[in-house]
Design an enzyme around this catalytic site. Structure first.
Site, mmCIF file in Angstrom:
data_model
loop_
_atom_site.group_PDB
_atom_site.id
_atom_site.type_symbol
_atom_site.label_atom_id
_atom_site.label_comp_id
_atom_site.label_asym_id
_atom_site.label_seq_id
_atom_site.Cartn_x
_atom_site.Cartn_y
_atom_site.Cartn_z
ATOM 1 N N ALA A 77 0.801 -1.222 0.000
ATOM 2 C CA ALA A 77 0.000 0.000 0.000
ATOM 3 C C ALA A 77 0.837 1.278 0.000
ATOM 4 O O ALA A 77 0.411 2.302 -0.521
ATOM 5 C CB ALA A 77 -0.935 -0.010 1.204
ATOM 6 N N HIS A 174 -3.853 -10.040 -4.302
ATOM 7 C CA HIS A 174 -5.175 -9.776 -3.723
ATOM 8 C C HIS A 174 -6.206 -9.419 -4.788
ATOM 9 O O HIS A 174 -7.276 -8.915 -4.474
ATOM 10 C CB HIS A 174 -5.096 -8.644 -2.702
#
Ligand code: ZN
Length: 301
Positions: A77, A174
Site C-alpha cells: 500500500a 489480492h
C-alpha cells in the site's frame, strides 16, 4: 481503493516465518539472518545496510539495480499513498472503523452483496481518479528498460498497469478492484456496467449468462488465495537476483514469504519503506524514507 473486501490472509507474523513456524509453503528458513551467500560480494552483503540518508540510499540502490539482471519488485500500500489511496490496514484506516464483508457473507446474502457494491461505488467516487505515483513510474521505467521481468503486488488499484506494465506481467496477490467477475463462469464485467444496473434496481446484478454472483475481482477476507498468482509470485521471486520490497510492512503471510524465498534463492534484498519492517535485519539494503523520493531518480524521461 475499495479494499472494502480485500483479504488479509494473516496466517503468521513474519517473525514466525523466519523462525520456521510461519506456514506451510516451502522449507523453513531458520538461519536466514546468517545466510551469507558467496558470489554476490559487495558492501552490506549478508547483513543489513540501513541507509543513513536518502542520498546514500538512492546511490546504493542504483548500484544494486545496475548490477542486477532480473529485478523483481514487490509492492504494498505504501507505494500508492501518494496517489491519494489510503493504506486501509494502517492504524486509523478503514478496517478500524468498518468491518469488512467476508466472502461467506457475500455468498449467503443479497444484502451483503448490495452493501459490498455500495461501498465499492463510494470508494470509486473518492479514489477512482487516482493516477500512478513516482514509485509506479520508476518501476515502469525499469520494466520498459528490460530490467524487470514482472512485478508482484498486494495492491488492487491497477496502478502498475496504468503506469505501463502489461497486465500479464503484474502478479496480483489480492486481485484487482477496478473490474468485476462472475464467481461462477468468470466472465468479466466493468464497474460501469454493474453500477448502471445497481442504480436502476437498487440491487447488485447477477450474471446474465449464468445467474452467478458478480463481485469485484479482489480476494476477499475468507476467500482462498489465488493459486496461480501465488505460484507465479514464487517463481518470479526465485528467478530474481534483486528483490525490491516496496511500501509493505511485510507482516502479512503468505505474501511476506516472497522476500525470503528470493533471498534463499540467492537474490539480494532491498527494502524501501517509511517504517521499519521485521525483515530489515536480513536485507542487503534498507531505506526508511518516502517511496516517491527514493524512486523518482529512476523515472526515465
Ligand atoms: Zn456467470
Amino acid at each position: 481503493m475499495a479494499e472494502s473486501d480485500v483479504a488479509r490472509e494473516t496466517v503468521g507474523r513474519s517473525k514466525d516465518i523466519k523462525s520456521g513456524r510461519g506456514g506451510s509453503a516451502g522449507p523453513a528458513c531458520p538461519t536466514i539472518a546468517g545466510d551469507t551467500r558467496a558470489g554476490h560480494g559487495g558492501a552490506g552483503e549478508g547483513s543489513a545496510m540501513i541507509a543513513s540518508d536518502l542520498e546514500t540510499g538512492i546511490s546504493r540502490l542504483r548500484e544494486m539495480i545496475e548490477a542486477a539482471e532480473a529485478v523483481v519488485p514487490f509492492t504494498g500500500a505504501g507505494i500508492s499513498t501518494e496517489c491519494g489511496i489510503p493504506d486501509f490496514r494502517s492504524p486509523g484506516g478503514i478496517w478500524t472503523k468498518m468491518r469488512p464483508i467476508e466472502f461467506g457473507d457475500f455468498l449467503a446474502s443479497q444484502e451483503a452483496r448490495d452493501e459490498s457494491w455500495r461501498r465499492r461505488f463510494a470508494m470509486e467516487d473518492q479514489f477512482g481518479g487516482a493516477k500512478p505515483g513516482r514509485g509506479h513510474r520508476a518501476l515502469a521505467s525499469l520494466y520498459k528498460a528490460g530490467k524487470v521481468p514482472g512485478i508482484i503486488t498486494q495492491n488492487i488499484d491497477n496502478l502498475h498497469q496504468v503506469s505501463g506494465f502489461s497486465a500479464i506481467d503484474v502478479v496480483e496477490l489480492h486481485g484487482n478492484t477496478t473490474y468485476a467477475t462472475c464467481l461462477d463462469c468468470a466472465k468479466r464485467y466493468e464497474l460501469a456496467w454493474v453500477r448502471e444496473r445497481f442504480t436502476a434496481s437498487g440491487r447488485s446484478p447477477d450474471c446474465p449468462q449464468c445467474s452467478g454472483y458478480i463481485k469485484t475481482a479482489t480476494v476477499s477476507f475468507g476467500q482462498s488465495m489465488p493459486e496461480d498468482a501465488m505460484r507465479r509470485a514464487q517463481e518470479l521471486a526465485e528467478s530474481s537476483d534483486l528483490f525490491l520490497a516496496i511500501g509493505s510492512s511485510l507482516v502479512v503471510w503468505p505474501a511476506a514469504g516472497f522476500p525470503l524465498a528470493a533471498k534463499r534463492a540467492g537474490a539480494r534484498l532491498a527494502i524501501i519503506n517509511r517504517d521499519a519492517t521485521d525483515f530489515d535485519d536480513v536485507a542487503d539494503l534498507v531505506v526508511h524514507d518516502d517511496i516517491g523520493a527514493v524512486l523518482s531518480p529512476f523515472i526515465a524521461h
